[in-house]
Design a protein around this motif. Structure first.
Motif, mmCIF file in Angstrom:
data_model
loop_
_atom_site.group_PDB
_atom_site.id
_atom_site.type_symbol
_atom_site.label_atom_id
_atom_site.label_comp_id
_atom_site.label_asym_id
_atom_site.label_seq_id
_atom_site.Cartn_x
_atom_site.Cartn_y
_atom_site.Cartn_z
ATOM 1 N N ARG A 35 24.141 17.442 -34.516
ATOM 2 C CA ARG A 35 22.833 16.878 -34.851
ATOM 3 C C ARG A 35 22.051 16.578 -33.590
ATOM 4 O O ARG A 35 20.850 16.686 -33.565
ATOM 5 C CB ARG A 35 23.027 15.594 -35.648
ATOM 6 C CG ARG A 35 23.669 15.823 -36.997
ATOM 7 C CD ARG A 35 23.805 14.505 -37.708
ATOM 8 N NE ARG A 35 24.673 14.688 -38.867
ATOM 9 C CZ ARG A 35 25.370 13.716 -39.390
ATOM 10 N NH1 ARG A 35 25.323 12.525 -38.882
ATOM 11 N NH2 ARG A 35 26.118 13.931 -40.433
ATOM 12 N N GLY A 62 21.758 16.896 -45.136
ATOM 13 C CA GLY A 62 21.126 17.924 -44.312
ATOM 14 C C GLY A 62 22.124 18.888 -43.703
ATOM 15 O O GLY A 62 21.866 20.099 -43.611
ATOM 16 N N LEU A 80 23.050 21.660 -45.940
ATOM 17 C CA LEU A 80 22.002 22.645 -46.211
ATOM 18 C C LEU A 80 21.925 23.725 -45.139
ATOM 19 O O LEU A 80 21.502 24.847 -45.407
ATOM 20 C CB LEU A 80 20.638 21.948 -46.293
ATOM 21 C CG LEU A 80 20.460 20.887 -47.377
ATOM 22 C CD1 LEU A 80 19.107 20.204 -47.214
ATOM 23 C CD2 LEU A 80 20.587 21.507 -48.762
ATOM 24 N N ARG A 81 22.333 23.394 -43.903
ATOM 25 C CA ARG A 81 22.031 24.268 -42.779
ATOM 26 C C ARG A 81 22.941 25.485 -42.658
ATOM 27 O O ARG A 81 22.463 26.606 -42.574
ATOM 28 C CB ARG A 81 22.077 23.464 -41.476
ATOM 29 C CG ARG A 81 20.802 22.712 -41.209
ATOM 30 C CD ARG A 81 20.694 22.264 -39.785
ATOM 31 N NE ARG A 81 21.525 21.097 -39.528
ATOM 32 C CZ ARG A 81 21.407 20.340 -38.445
ATOM 33 N NH1 ARG A 81 20.524 20.659 -37.522
ATOM 34 N NH2 ARG A 81 22.170 19.288 -38.270
ATOM 35 N N TYR A 99 19.395 17.605 -53.521
ATOM 36 C CA TYR A 99 17.992 17.240 -53.310
ATOM 37 C C TYR A 99 17.621 15.992 -54.116
ATOM 38 O O TYR A 99 16.931 15.095 -53.617
ATOM 39 C CB TYR A 99 17.085 18.404 -53.700
ATOM 40 C CG TYR A 99 17.320 19.647 -52.889
ATOM 41 C CD1 TYR A 99 17.464 19.586 -51.507
ATOM 42 C CD2 TYR A 99 17.395 20.901 -53.491
ATOM 43 C CE1 TYR A 99 17.689 20.726 -50.754
ATOM 44 C CE2 TYR A 99 17.610 22.044 -52.744
ATOM 45 C CZ TYR A 99 17.757 21.954 -51.379
ATOM 46 O OH TYR A 99 17.973 23.081 -50.632
ATOM 47 N N ASP A 121 9.224 25.087 -38.966
ATOM 48 C CA ASP A 121 10.613 25.309 -38.572
ATOM 49 C C ASP A 121 10.665 26.100 -37.267
ATOM 50 O O ASP A 121 9.629 26.401 -36.656
ATOM 51 C CB ASP A 121 11.387 26.007 -39.697
ATOM 52 C CG ASP A 121 10.987 27.469 -39.906
ATOM 53 O OD1 ASP A 121 10.105 27.980 -39.180
ATOM 54 O OD2 ASP A 121 11.565 28.112 -40.811
ATOM 55 N N ALA A 132 8.069 18.925 -46.152
ATOM 56 C CA ALA A 132 9.365 18.410 -45.716
ATOM 57 C C ALA A 132 9.753 17.110 -46.387
ATOM 58 O O ALA A 132 8.902 16.267 -46.683
ATOM 59 C CB ALA A 132 9.364 18.219 -44.198
ATOM 60 N N THR A 159 14.159 12.950 -39.010
ATOM 61 C CA THR A 159 14.739 14.230 -39.418
ATOM 62 C C THR A 159 13.950 14.775 -40.598
ATOM 63 O O THR A 159 13.708 14.057 -41.576
ATOM 64 C CB THR A 159 16.214 14.056 -39.815
ATOM 65 O OG1 THR A 159 16.947 13.549 -38.703
ATOM 66 C CG2 THR A 159 16.810 15.397 -40.228
ATOM 67 N N GLU A 160 13.566 16.044 -40.500
ATOM 68 C CA GLU A 160 12.755 16.685 -41.545
ATOM 69 C C GLU A 160 13.463 17.937 -42.060
ATOM 70 O O GLU A 160 13.872 18.784 -41.277
ATOM 71 C CB GLU A 160 11.386 17.080 -40.967
ATOM 72 C CG GLU A 160 10.605 15.913 -40.382
ATOM 73 C CD GLU A 160 9.381 16.349 -39.584
ATOM 74 O OE1 GLU A 160 8.573 15.471 -39.236
ATOM 75 O OE2 GLU A 160 9.243 17.567 -39.299
ATOM 76 N N TRP A 161 13.619 18.050 -43.371
ATOM 77 C CA TRP A 161 14.092 19.283 -43.997
ATOM 78 C C TRP A 161 12.858 20.010 -44.520
ATOM 79 O O TRP A 161 12.092 19.453 -45.305
ATOM 80 C CB TRP A 161 15.030 19.012 -45.160
ATOM 81 C CG TRP A 161 16.157 18.086 -44.859
ATOM 82 C CD1 TRP A 161 16.733 17.808 -43.645
ATOM 83 C CD2 TRP A 161 16.849 17.291 -45.816
ATOM 84 N NE1 TRP A 161 17.732 16.901 -43.794
ATOM 85 C CE2 TRP A 161 17.838 16.565 -45.106
ATOM 86 C CE3 TRP A 161 16.747 17.127 -47.193
ATOM 87 C CZ2 TRP A 161 18.708 15.686 -45.747
ATOM 88 C CZ3 TRP A 161 17.605 16.257 -47.835
ATOM 89 C CH2 TRP A 161 18.577 15.550 -47.115
ATOM 90 N N TYR A 174 14.572 26.501 -49.070
ATOM 91 C CA TYR A 174 14.859 25.806 -47.818
ATOM 92 C C TYR A 174 14.605 26.748 -46.634
ATOM 93 O O TYR A 174 15.077 27.878 -46.615
ATOM 94 C CB TYR A 174 16.319 25.350 -47.803
ATOM 95 C CG TYR A 174 16.737 24.674 -46.517
ATOM 96 C CD1 TYR A 174 16.412 23.343 -46.275
ATOM 97 C CD2 TYR A 174 17.457 25.368 -45.543
ATOM 98 C CE1 TYR A 174 16.794 22.710 -45.104
ATOM 99 C CE2 TYR A 174 17.845 24.748 -44.366
ATOM 100 C CZ TYR A 174 17.512 23.417 -44.150
ATOM 101 O OH TYR A 174 17.883 22.811 -42.976
ATOM 102 N N SER A 229 15.039 22.935 -40.385
ATOM 103 C CA SER A 229 14.944 21.499 -40.138
ATOM 104 C C SER A 229 14.287 21.227 -38.800
ATOM 105 O O SER A 229 14.169 22.116 -37.945
ATOM 106 C CB SER A 229 16.337 20.859 -40.168
ATOM 107 O OG SER A 229 17.131 21.364 -39.099
#
Length: 354
Positions: free
Chosen positions: A60, A244, A247-248, A261, A278, A286, A298-300, A309, A312
């Protein structure tokens, strides 16, 4: 040479010692020297104990956040890394020098559209056709990423330094026991193994583990809070960061994605930011959450039309660690997500696996 004694043999006081001895040198180690000693220490450890499996979880925040260094030491450190490689086995690759972190306008977040936005995103996730990996296959994720290197240097405390945007590719087996990571410039040439016998958890989940998680948002969020208790800067921030991470660089069943979500929207402090970009430059809407201790948000990021998606971003929104507000600390973009038949195989390219 023998020094003649001109006074009685007795202990010298501190003031006399200070006059007789040369002035002390600067005890501060330069960053490249620090890394050299660290490398030596790690080599000594590896000689006496088996090396742990590389973490499957993308960092992170990486490297030297909050550690001021000189600009010359920063350049020297990357020159040193280029000569020694960046961990693992295999030939070394040249590590690109860091670049100034971009600075963006901070757009305020709002809860006004949170409920409707999460339902759009969850509905899109439920309707998506997620491929089901079978035994012997691998989940392939290709991303463009950039992470923080150092918050500022002694010569310029107004700038943070990040990795240049670069490609990162990950292969993971459904059970999480076999994998591969290729990140040119940051890992040895050709990549490193992610093979591991470590038991799966929320901190390092496999596809098979994700299939066991509850798809009820409340039950899912309760499990996340329980299993991440005591981690991170606050329970809410750690819960948001954990979702998060799922998701990545992972493939999750459609129903679980929707539940993730909806669960995230229940975390106190979550807001919607209407415009965010992004790492691939794609603009979206986001979900965001501010870490009150570190001061970054932190932004998704999701496509504003399809609600898929995208990636981030972490943006400093409060002054902390010498980082000025608006600084983009990290940025990612998922470019491709697929199931392939062999490790190191890329979608549409045959015969690349090994």
């Amino acid at each position: 040479m023998i020094r003649k004694k001109s006074r009685r043999e007795e202990s010298l006081d501190h003031a006399e010692l200070a006059r007789l001895l040369p002035p002390p040198g600067d005890p501060h180690l330069s960053l490249d020297r620090h890394l050299l000693l660290e490398e030596h220490l790690m080599n000594e450890i590896q000689h006496t104990a088996p090396a742990p499996a590389p973490s499957r979880r993308a960092a992170r925040r990486v490297l030297l956040i909050g550690v001021p260094v000189t600009a010359a030491a920063l350049a020297g450190a990357f020159a040193f890394t280029a000569l020694t490689g960046s961990g693992g086995s295999g030939p070394a690759t040249a590590t690109p020098p860091p670049v100034e972190a971009p600075v963006v306008r901070i757009e305020p977040g709002s809860t006004a559209q949170l409920a409707s936005t999460v339902e759009h995103i969850a509905a899109a996730a439920s309707a998506s056709k997620t491929p089901e990996p079978g035994p012997g296959q691998y989940i392939y994720i290709k991303s463009k990423v950039s992470y923080l290197v150092v918050s500022h240097t002694d010569t310029d405390k107004s700038k943070a330094w990040v990795q240049p945007l670069h490609i990162r590719e990950v292969w993971n087996s459904p059970d999480g026991k076999q994998g591969w990571l290729d990140e040119p410039g940051y890992k040895p040439k050709g990549g490193i193994t992610l093979d591991s016998d470590v038991e799966n958890s929320l901190n390092g989940p496999s596809y098979d583990y994700l299939k066991t998680l509850p798809t009820d948002p409340d039950a899912l969020l309760k499990k996340i809070y329980k299993e991440t208790e005591g981690q991170g800067n606050s329970p809410d921030q750690e819960a948001f960061a954990t979702v998060g991470d799922l998701l990545r660089e992972q493939l999750a069943p459609a129903k679980l994605n929707a539940a993730l979500y909806r669960a995230a929207a229940k975390i106190p402090g979550v807001v919607v930011v209407e415009h965010a970009k992004d790492a691939a430059g794609r603009e979206g809407i986001a979900f965001a959450h501010v870490d009150q201790k570190s001061g970054d948000r932190t932004e998704w990021i999701f496509d504003p039309k399809t609600y898929a998606y995208l990636g981030s971003r972490a943006v400093q929104v409060k002054q902390a660690y010498g980082i000025k507000p608006g600084t983009v600390l990290e940025c990612t973009a998922v470019l491709e997500r697929a199931v392939v038949d062999t490790r190191k195989e890329r979608p549409g390219v045959q015969g690349t696996g090994a």
